[in-house]
Motif scaffolding. Structure first.
Motif, mmCIF file in Angstrom:
data_model
loop_
_atom_site.group_PDB
_atom_site.id
_atom_site.type_symbol
_atom_site.label_atom_id
_atom_site.label_comp_id
_atom_site.label_asym_id
_atom_site.label_seq_id
_atom_site.Cartn_x
_atom_site.Cartn_y
_atom_site.Cartn_z
ATOM 1 N N PHE A 110 40.489 42.773 84.229
ATOM 2 C CA PHE A 110 39.184 42.089 84.195
ATOM 3 C C PHE A 110 38.038 43.104 84.061
ATOM 4 C CE2 PHE A 110 40.509 42.653 88.633
ATOM 5 C CZ PHE A 110 39.401 43.262 89.199
ATOM 6 N N ASP A 111 36.870 42.587 83.723
ATOM 7 C CA ASP A 111 35.694 43.443 83.511
ATOM 8 C C ASP A 111 35.432 44.321 84.734
ATOM 9 O OD1 ASP A 111 35.386 42.148 81.117
ATOM 10 O OD2 ASP A 111 33.472 41.192 81.611
ATOM 11 N N LYS A 145 45.000 47.946 80.107
ATOM 12 C CA LYS A 145 43.719 47.304 80.377
ATOM 13 C C LYS A 145 42.938 47.354 79.064
ATOM 14 C CE LYS A 145 43.174 48.945 85.207
ATOM 15 N NZ LYS A 145 42.621 48.018 86.188
ATOM 16 N N PRO A 146 42.162 46.298 78.768
ATOM 17 C CA PRO A 146 41.348 46.347 77.542
ATOM 18 C C PRO A 146 40.155 47.287 77.722
ATOM 19 C CG PRO A 146 40.868 44.344 78.764
ATOM 20 C CD PRO A 146 41.974 45.045 79.516
ATOM 21 N N GLY A 183 56.684 35.704 87.515
ATOM 22 C CA GLY A 183 57.215 36.541 86.434
ATOM 23 C C GLY A 183 56.276 36.633 85.249
ATOM 24 N N LEU A 184 54.979 36.407 85.490
ATOM 25 C CA LEU A 184 54.000 36.415 84.399
ATOM 26 C C LEU A 184 53.315 37.786 84.294
ATOM 27 C CD1 LEU A 184 52.416 32.913 85.052
ATOM 28 C CD2 LEU A 184 53.894 33.555 83.139
ATOM 29 N N PRO A 185 52.716 38.062 83.142
ATOM 30 C CA PRO A 185 51.992 39.338 82.984
ATOM 31 C C PRO A 185 50.809 39.447 83.952
ATOM 32 C CG PRO A 185 52.256 38.212 80.867
ATOM 33 C CD PRO A 185 52.675 37.244 81.917
ATOM 34 N N TRP A 186 50.411 40.679 84.253
ATOM 35 C CA TRP A 186 49.402 40.956 85.281
ATOM 36 C C TRP A 186 47.979 41.033 84.752
ATOM 37 C CZ3 TRP A 186 51.855 46.008 87.677
ATOM 38 C CH2 TRP A 186 53.112 45.705 88.199
ATOM 39 N N GLU A 187 47.789 40.903 83.445
ATOM 40 C CA GLU A 187 46.488 41.252 82.841
ATOM 41 C C GLU A 187 45.275 40.674 83.556
ATOM 42 O OE1 GLU A 187 49.159 41.393 81.141
ATOM 43 O OE2 GLU A 187 48.896 43.127 79.829
ATOM 44 N N LYS A 188 45.340 39.402 83.941
ATOM 45 C CA LYS A 188 44.158 38.812 84.576
ATOM 46 C C LYS A 188 43.826 39.526 85.890
ATOM 47 C CE LYS A 188 45.569 34.505 84.533
ATOM 48 N NZ LYS A 188 45.590 33.052 84.789
ATOM 49 N N LYS A 226 42.217 52.695 74.273
ATOM 50 C CA LYS A 226 42.993 51.816 75.148
ATOM 51 C C LYS A 226 43.261 52.529 76.473
ATOM 52 C CE LYS A 226 47.354 52.929 72.748
ATOM 53 N NZ LYS A 226 46.737 53.743 71.671
ATOM 54 N N ILE A 227 43.565 51.733 77.468
ATOM 55 C CA ILE A 227 43.851 52.269 78.798
ATOM 56 C C ILE A 227 45.284 51.872 79.126
ATOM 57 C CG2 ILE A 227 43.236 52.127 81.229
ATOM 58 C CD1 ILE A 227 40.415 51.236 80.229
ATOM 59 N N ILE A 228 46.086 52.885 79.374
ATOM 60 C CA ILE A 228 47.496 52.630 79.691
ATOM 61 C C ILE A 228 47.696 53.023 81.154
ATOM 62 C CG2 ILE A 228 49.892 53.105 79.032
ATOM 63 C CD1 ILE A 228 47.609 54.515 76.653
ATOM 64 N N CYS A 229 48.264 52.117 81.916
ATOM 65 C CA CYS A 229 48.429 52.363 83.352
ATOM 66 C C CYS A 229 49.904 52.393 83.716
ATOM 67 C CB CYS A 229 47.773 51.247 84.161
ATOM 68 S SG CYS A 229 46.046 50.966 83.769
ATOM 69 N N ILE A 230 50.201 53.270 84.658
ATOM 70 C CA ILE A 230 51.561 53.372 85.190
ATOM 71 C C ILE A 230 51.557 52.740 86.577
ATOM 72 C CG2 ILE A 230 53.413 54.970 85.857
ATOM 73 C CD1 ILE A 230 52.774 54.993 82.865
ATOM 74 N N GLY A 231 52.482 51.839 86.801
ATOM 75 C CA GLY A 231 52.617 51.217 88.120
ATOM 76 C C GLY A 231 53.781 51.842 88.864
#
Ligand code: ZN
Length: 204
Positions: free
Chosen positions: A108-109, A30-31, A99-104, A2-7
């Motif tokens: 993304f690929d 990130k996936p 206020g939604l999650p940022w994943e998209k 897994k990829i864990i990111c710090i903002g």
């Protein structure tokens, strides 16, 4: 893996995006499908007109652990790398406003560039003072030092591992300094840790 990111880990970058300074690290994932494959160009996704580069120091986990205390965190990684957290800024701004999650916008690929070259941590005199840079088309666009992180590598590991078990091969993106900006087709992005080139990728 897994990829864990710090903002929001560098004050100068928080200021440029006019974000609030967090009381705790901001974390997102990130996936594994986000990893840009070796030797491949980065393709700007069709759903964004404003993809930004964010150069970041990376840490690769080499031992499984949870609830890792800061004083033991150094035992969980041997190498430091460099990568890009590509971000669809237009989409992220929309999601943030709602206020939604940022994943998209972040997962993304191809959005996770992990430089092929890793540097043994013993190479560095001080892990909390590593210099790194990003060049776009041969021109310096971002320059950072790990000494400017709000949360240092070992503190990040302590924090993340309260929530997520860290496993061998997981990669942590430790946040970006100021200077983020858009990419365009045919840009060349090259990342450096001190004097060593870690990656060079083409934008398509
Ligand atoms: Zn980032």
């Amino acid at each position: 893996m897994k990829i864990i990111c710090i903002g929001r880990n560098y004050t100068d970058h928080i200021a440029e995006l006019q974000n609030e300074r967090p009381d705790e690290p901001v974390i997102f994932l990130k996936p594994d499908s986000a990893v840009l494959l070796k030797k491949q160009p980065f393709f700007i996704p069709e759903f964004s007109n404003d993809v930004h580069y964010e150069v970041e120091l990376l840490v690769r986990i080499n031992k499984i652990g949870k609830h890792i205390q800061k004083k033991f965190a150094h035992k969980y990684y041997d190498e430091i790398g460099l990568g890009i957290d590509f971000t669809a800024r237009d989409l992220q701004t929309k999601l943030k406003d709602k206020g939604l999650p940022w994943e998209k916008a972040k997962g993304f690929d191809g959005s996770a560039v992990i430089g092929e070259k890793w540097i043994e941590k013993s190479h560095f005199k001080d892990l909390n003072d590593i210099g790194f840079e990003l060049e776009k088309n041969g021109k310096l666009v971002q320059q950072g030092r790990s000494s400017h992180m709000l949360w240092k590598i070992d503190e990040i590991i302590e924090y993340i591992s309260q929530y997520f078990t860290l496993k061998i091969g997981d990669v942590i993106f430790t946040g970006t300094p100021a200077g983020v900006g858009p990419v365009a087709i045919n840009d060349q992005l090259s990342g450096f840790i001190e004097d060593q080139q870690i990656f060079s990728i083409q934008v398509k």
